[in-house]
Design a protein around this motif. Structure first.
Motif, PDB file in Angstrom:
ATOM      1  N   ARG A  80       4.461   3.815  14.475  1.00 54.08           N
ATOM      2  CA  ARG A  80       4.545   4.242  13.070  1.00 54.08           C
ATOM      3  C   ARG A  80       5.928   3.975  12.494  1.00 54.08           C
ATOM      4  O   ARG A  80       6.060   3.547  11.346  1.00 54.08           O
ATOM      5  CB  ARG A  80       4.211   5.719  12.945  1.00 54.08           C
ATOM      6  CG  ARG A  80       2.761   6.022  13.107  1.00 54.08           C
ATOM      7  CD  ARG A  80       2.497   7.493  12.938  1.00 54.08           C
ATOM      8  NE  ARG A  80       1.088   7.795  13.107  1.00 54.08           N
ATOM      9  CZ  ARG A  80       0.599   9.013  13.153  1.00 54.08           C
ATOM     10  NH1 ARG A  80       1.404  10.056  13.036  1.00 54.08           N
ATOM     11  NH2 ARG A  80      -0.686   9.210  13.309  1.00 54.08           N
ATOM     12  N   GLU A  81       6.968   4.224  13.283  1.00 51.75           N
ATOM     13  CA  GLU A  81       8.332   4.002  12.804  1.00 51.75           C
ATOM     14  C   GLU A  81       8.598   2.519  12.586  1.00 51.75           C
ATOM     15  O   GLU A  81       9.213   2.130  11.591  1.00 51.75           O
ATOM     16  CB  GLU A  81       9.339   4.590  13.794  1.00 51.75           C
ATOM     17  CG  GLU A  81      10.779   4.409  13.404  1.00 51.75           C
ATOM     18  CD  GLU A  81      11.184   5.184  12.166  1.00 51.75           C
ATOM     19  OE1 GLU A  81      12.272   4.907  11.629  1.00 51.75           O
ATOM     20  OE2 GLU A  81      10.426   6.059  11.692  1.00 51.75           O
ATOM     21  N   LEU A  82       8.130   1.674  13.486  1.00 54.37           N
ATOM     22  CA  LEU A  82       8.310   0.231  13.313  1.00 54.37           C
ATOM     23  C   LEU A  82       7.558  -0.273  12.083  1.00 54.37           C
ATOM     24  O   LEU A  82       8.060  -1.117  11.338  1.00 54.37           O
ATOM     25  CB  LEU A  82       7.861  -0.519  14.567  1.00 54.37           C
ATOM     26  CG  LEU A  82       8.758  -0.345  15.785  1.00 54.37           C
ATOM     27  CD1 LEU A  82       8.136  -1.015  17.001  1.00 54.37           C
ATOM     28  CD2 LEU A  82      10.139  -0.906  15.518  1.00 54.37           C
ATOM     29  N   GLU A  83       6.359   0.266  11.871  1.00 56.18           N
ATOM     30  CA  GLU A  83       5.593  -0.107  10.678  1.00 56.18           C
ATOM     31  C   GLU A  83       6.316   0.321   9.410  1.00 56.18           C
ATOM     32  O   GLU A  83       6.388  -0.433   8.431  1.00 56.18           O
ATOM     33  CB  GLU A  83       4.207   0.538  10.742  1.00 56.18           C
ATOM     34  CG  GLU A  83       3.296   0.158   9.604  1.00 56.18           C
ATOM     35  CD  GLU A  83       1.930   0.796   9.761  1.00 56.18           C
ATOM     36  OE1 GLU A  83       1.423   1.314   8.739  1.00 56.18           O
ATOM     37  OE2 GLU A  83       1.393   0.781  10.876  1.00 56.18           O
ATOM     38  N   ALA A  90      10.221  -5.277   3.904  1.00 57.08           N
ATOM     39  CA  ALA A  90       9.416  -6.139   3.037  1.00 57.08           C
ATOM     40  C   ALA A  90       9.623  -5.761   1.572  1.00 57.08           C
ATOM     41  O   ALA A  90       9.711  -6.643   0.701  1.00 57.08           O
ATOM     42  CB  ALA A  90       7.946  -6.028   3.409  1.00 57.08           C
ATOM     43  N   GLU A  91       9.702  -4.462   1.284  1.00 61.58           N
ATOM     44  CA  GLU A  91       9.945  -4.026  -0.091  1.00 61.58           C
ATOM     45  C   GLU A  91      11.336  -4.445  -0.552  1.00 61.58           C
ATOM     46  O   GLU A  91      11.526  -4.840  -1.705  1.00 61.58           O
ATOM     47  CB  GLU A  91       9.781  -2.516  -0.200  1.00 61.58           C
ATOM     48  CG  GLU A  91       8.345  -2.051  -0.089  1.00 61.58           C
ATOM     49  CD  GLU A  91       8.229  -0.538  -0.039  1.00 61.58           C
ATOM     50  OE1 GLU A  91       9.268   0.150  -0.017  1.00 61.58           O
ATOM     51  OE2 GLU A  91       7.089  -0.058  -0.012  1.00 61.58           O
ATOM     52  N   ALA A  92      12.321  -4.377   0.354  1.00 58.77           N
ATOM     53  CA  ALA A  92      13.679  -4.792  -0.010  1.00 58.77           C
ATOM     54  C   ALA A  92      13.722  -6.288  -0.301  1.00 58.77           C
ATOM     55  O   ALA A  92      14.366  -6.722  -1.262  1.00 58.77           O
ATOM     56  CB  ALA A  92      14.654  -4.437   1.102  1.00 58.77           C
ATOM     57  N   ILE A  93      13.039  -7.075   0.497  1.00 60.46           N
ATOM     58  CA  ILE A  93      12.991  -8.525   0.266  1.00 60.46           C
ATOM     59  C   ILE A  93      12.271  -8.813  -1.041  1.00 60.46           C
ATOM     60  O   ILE A  93      12.699  -9.656  -1.829  1.00 60.46           O
ATOM     61  CB  ILE A  93      12.304  -9.235   1.451  1.00 60.46           C
ATOM     62  CG1 ILE A  93      13.197  -9.156   2.679  1.00 60.46           C
ATOM     63  CG2 ILE A  93      11.979 -10.681   1.114  1.00 60.46           C
ATOM     64  CD1 ILE A  93      12.543  -9.649   3.948  1.00 60.46           C
TER      65      ILE A  93
END
Length: 104
Positions: A80-83, A90-93
């Protein structure tokens, strides 16, 4: 049968130890402490088992069961933490790729 459970527990201890860095901050310390506590309990039980009667075996199975449960819970929390980290990156990119509005 006991040898297999002991070896399976040792592998679980090692997997949990490697997985601690991937856990969220809120569960990292508790998982580390529980892992060490279960290792100590297993070593204590095995040492005492050499000198005492093996009639009371429930404690051994309890240690093995708690170790396996901790292994499964830490695997779930690490996944869960890795996800969550992947989604944040992905949101930052995605935010970096959005064109800035032109000045008027």
């Amino acid at each position: 049968a006991y040898g297999f459970l002991i070896v399976a527990s040792i592998y679980s201890f090692r997997r949990i130890h490697r997985r601690i860095a991937d856990l969220p901050d809120r569960s990292r310390d508790l998982t580390s402490i529980l892992n060490l506590a279960f290792q100590g309990a297993m070593v204590g039980y095995l040492v005492c088992g050499f000198f005492l009667s093996m009639e009371d075996q429930e404690f051994f199975y309890l240690i093995v069961a708690m170790t396996q449960i901790l292994d499964r819970l830490s695997a779930r929390d690490a996944a869960r933490e890795l996800e969550r980290r992947e989604l944040e990156s992905a949101e930052a990119i995605e935010d970096d790729l959005e064109p800035e509005p032109a000045a008027v």
